[in-house]
Design an enzyme around this catalytic site. Structure first.
Site, mmCIF file in Angstrom:
data_model
loop_
_atom_site.group_PDB
_atom_site.id
_atom_site.type_symbol
_atom_site.label_atom_id
_atom_site.label_comp_id
_atom_site.label_asym_id
_atom_site.label_seq_id
_atom_site.Cartn_x
_atom_site.Cartn_y
_atom_site.Cartn_z
ATOM 1 N N TRP A 59 -52.165 1.400 -51.150
ATOM 2 C CA TRP A 59 -52.871 0.960 -49.935
ATOM 3 C C TRP A 59 -52.013 1.223 -48.702
ATOM 4 C CZ3 TRP A 59 -57.001 -2.014 -47.889
ATOM 5 C CH2 TRP A 59 -56.720 -2.821 -46.780
ATOM 6 N N ASP A 62 -51.133 -0.668 -41.341
ATOM 7 C CA ASP A 62 -50.634 -0.388 -39.995
ATOM 8 C C ASP A 62 -49.510 0.648 -39.941
ATOM 9 O OD1 ASP A 62 -52.137 -2.677 -39.848
ATOM 10 O OD2 ASP A 62 -50.735 -3.782 -38.625
ATOM 11 N N TRP A 116 -44.501 -7.495 -42.650
ATOM 12 C CA TRP A 116 -45.661 -7.089 -41.865
ATOM 13 C C TRP A 116 -45.226 -6.180 -40.724
ATOM 14 C CZ3 TRP A 116 -48.080 -12.679 -41.478
ATOM 15 C CH2 TRP A 116 -48.578 -13.024 -42.739
ATOM 16 N N ARG A 193 -47.050 -12.672 -34.319
ATOM 17 C CA ARG A 193 -46.796 -11.481 -35.126
ATOM 18 C C ARG A 193 -46.656 -10.194 -34.323
ATOM 19 N NH1 ARG A 193 -52.857 -12.255 -36.747
ATOM 20 N NH2 ARG A 193 -51.945 -14.022 -37.820
ATOM 21 N N ASP A 194 -46.169 -9.183 -35.046
ATOM 22 C CA ASP A 194 -46.155 -7.784 -34.605
ATOM 23 C C ASP A 194 -45.261 -7.547 -33.384
ATOM 24 O OD1 ASP A 194 -48.113 -7.774 -36.560
ATOM 25 O OD2 ASP A 194 -49.773 -7.653 -35.141
ATOM 26 N N GLU A 244 -53.111 -8.417 -31.699
ATOM 27 C CA GLU A 244 -52.344 -7.862 -32.804
ATOM 28 C C GLU A 244 -51.748 -6.532 -32.371
ATOM 29 O OE1 GLU A 244 -53.356 -9.338 -36.899
ATOM 30 O OE2 GLU A 244 -55.195 -8.332 -36.325
ATOM 31 N N TRP A 330 -61.149 -4.535 -40.185
ATOM 32 C CA TRP A 330 -61.086 -5.726 -41.032
ATOM 33 C C TRP A 330 -62.444 -6.302 -41.373
ATOM 34 C CZ3 TRP A 330 -57.577 -6.435 -44.271
ATOM 35 C CH2 TRP A 330 -56.248 -6.110 -43.995
#
Length: 528
Positions: A59, A62, A116, A193-194, A244, A330
């Site tokens: 899989w 990002d 992540w 995040r990110d 994000e 998503w």
């Protein structure tokens, strides 16, 4: 013991989810052995993309913004052995943004500790103390697998980004996660995040932007280890979704000015806007970002251009940027796709595009064009004579992977366009056309049993209702369509599940004739 968690599972109940590549064929750092994989030609029955980056297996999610070391672009991307499963960062290199060599995992999954999205930089001046030219990455990880402890961890590499070592403790702690108690506080804590980092040369410091549930947070640091919060960018329309894979960069515009751009991948489906890359132009004063207009613009209007990253173009870093994105959404990403069975992988990245900033209509706008190197991989070019169509016409050409470039002009026609991926009987196809004030890509007639993308079939971008001509560059691969409109003001990117016989092209015009001219087909007959 807790089970490993995926990025998506962490996002369920938090509105949407997402996780956030570029340049190689160069050798690893001297003295460092590294296995490399160039994906071979597809076997019979393969659905592997011909000219898009795909993972060797598993899989793909990002992409991570590339850095340049040893004369190559180092691209990292999220990878897992299972669809929407926990994983880490895999590594690929490319010399031109088209042909990629894979080097395997550089930040592996650990129990309760997936890696992540984040970003990497080259620490030219050794501000972090790991050595001159060390590659430093910040990545989000859920400490101990706890949702509200999403925090930013530092990894470093001294061999050009081929192997990394991690600091044990986070360098940006999620303080909200330690105090959150109300549902609203917990939701916000579960969205931290990110991290995207860059060097602010004007102020001699590092800047980091982190995505939150309804805003972006900015931090600064002198050494990449110790960070101080400076401000938040809070956009007024929270229906645009959470932030994000945020982005912050500066560019020269064609009017001689220099502007900052803040951008992020967002889910604005609920208000009829894209689920792709939103951006604002504005200014950065070292502490906060101020937008020229609080209404965002969108870099892609299709269903599948998420978790995008941009980076300076070599040779023109102030005037051009390159961009790439995950071709998924998503709304349906956590599912099997035809390539799972045919080729053992799930997911691809978009083609790399080049961005330029122009001033028009009273505002600054990012325009997109396919990276120039891609055309050099075409194995054959076919030019067809102009033709006028009133109704429909099938072209005397077929193929699975190609670019179709053409102009369409009309007077009274109400619906004009091109069908790609057309089956022999015409029952299957994906339509690209202009109707009213919309430029659309409708993949609904290409749905496959078991892999239905409807109701997320038709994507549309605004266009002048009075327009009577349009220039299109349509990039078709075995499982995708990307459409660049006019000078790149509009792009629509869609994954499409073409079947084996979906290789035809046809034109259509309803309500009157249309002229199709400059018809050029550049075929990609060999896997890249």
């Amino acid at each position: 013991m807790k089970q490993p968690i995926s990025r998506r599972s962490m996002l369920q109940g938090a509105s949407i989810g997402a996780l956030t590549l570029f340049f190689g064929n160069a050798a690893p750092a001297a003295g460092h052995a590294q296995a490399a994989t160039q994906i071979s030609s597809p076997n019979a029955g393969s659905l592997r993309a011909i000219y898009h980056m795909t993972p060797p297996s598993g899989w793909l999610c990002d992409p991570q913004r590339p850095v340049t070391t040893n004369g190559a672009y180092q691209l990292y991307y999220l990878q897992s052995g299972q669809n929407n499963g926990p994983g880490g960062w895999d590594h690929a290199t490319t010399a031109d943004g088209v042909s990629f060599t894979h080097h395997g995992t550089v930040m592996p999954l650990q129990p309760d500790f997936p890696v992540w999205s984040g970003s990497a930089v080259v620490d030219v001046d050794d501000t972090a103390g790991f050595g001159v030219g060390a590659v430093i990455a910040l990545a989000t990880q859920p400490t101990d697998g706890i949702r509200k402890y999403q925090e930013q961890y530092l990894y470093w590499s001294t061999d050009g980004g081929f192997t990394f070592t991690a600091l044990a403790d986070p360098v940006i702690v999620n303080a909200d996660g330690r105090t959150a108690s109300t549902p609203a506080e917990v939701e916000n804590a579960e969205w931290f995040r990110d991290p995207k980092i860059h060097w602010d040369a004007a102020r001699a410091e590092w800047v980091c932007v982190i995505g939150r549930a309804r805003y972006a947070s900015f931090y600064t640091s002198g050494n990449l280890r110790d960070w101080q919060w400076t401000s938040n960018f809070d956009y007024p329309n929270h229906a645009l979704g959470g932030i994000e894979c945020p982005d912050l960069f500066e560019m020269n515009a064609d009017d001689g000015t220099r502007r900052w751009i803040f951008a992020a991948s967002m889910d604005a489906y609920g208000v009829g806007l894209p689920m792709t890359y939103a951006y604002w132009t504005g200014s950065w004063n070292g502490t906060q970002f101020t937008a020229d207009d609080l209404t965002p613009q969108w870099l892609d209007w299709g269903w599948d251009w998420y978790a995008a990253v941009t980076w300076p173009k070599a040779g023109a870093p102030d005037d051009r940027r390159l961009a790439i994105a995950w071709m998924n959404n998503w709304k349906y990403a956590a599912r099997d796709v035809p390539t799972d069975a045919s080729d053992g992988y799930n997911g691809q990245n978009s083609i790399v595009r080049e961005l330029r900033l122009v001033h028009e209509g009273g505002r600054h706008v990012l325009l997109s064009s396919p990276v120039e190197a891609l055309s050099g991989y075409a194995t054959a070019t076919t030019s067809l004579p102009d033709r006028t169509v009133d109704g429909g016409a099938v072209l005397p050409w077929s193929g699975r992977a190609y670019e179709l470039e053409l102009d369409i002009a009309w007077n009274d026609a109400t619906n004009v366009g091109v069908s790609v991926g057309r089956s022999a009987d015409g029952s299957r196809h994906t339509n690209i056309g202009k109707y009213g004030d919309e430029l659309y890509v409708d993949r609904g007639p290409s749905d496959l049993a078991g892999f239905v993308l409807s109701p997320y079939a038709r994507a549309a971008a605004p266009i002048d209702a009075n327009a009577r001509s349009v220039h299109l560059r349509i990039f078709v691969d075995t499982q995708s369509v990307e459409v660049f409109v006019n000078a790149g003001h509009t792009v629509l990117s869609q994954q499409v599940h073409f079947a084996e016989g979906d290789v035809g092209i046809s034109f259509y015009s309803d309500g009157g004739p249309a002229t199709f001219s400059g018809i050029t087909i550049r075929e990609f007959g060999s896997p890249i």
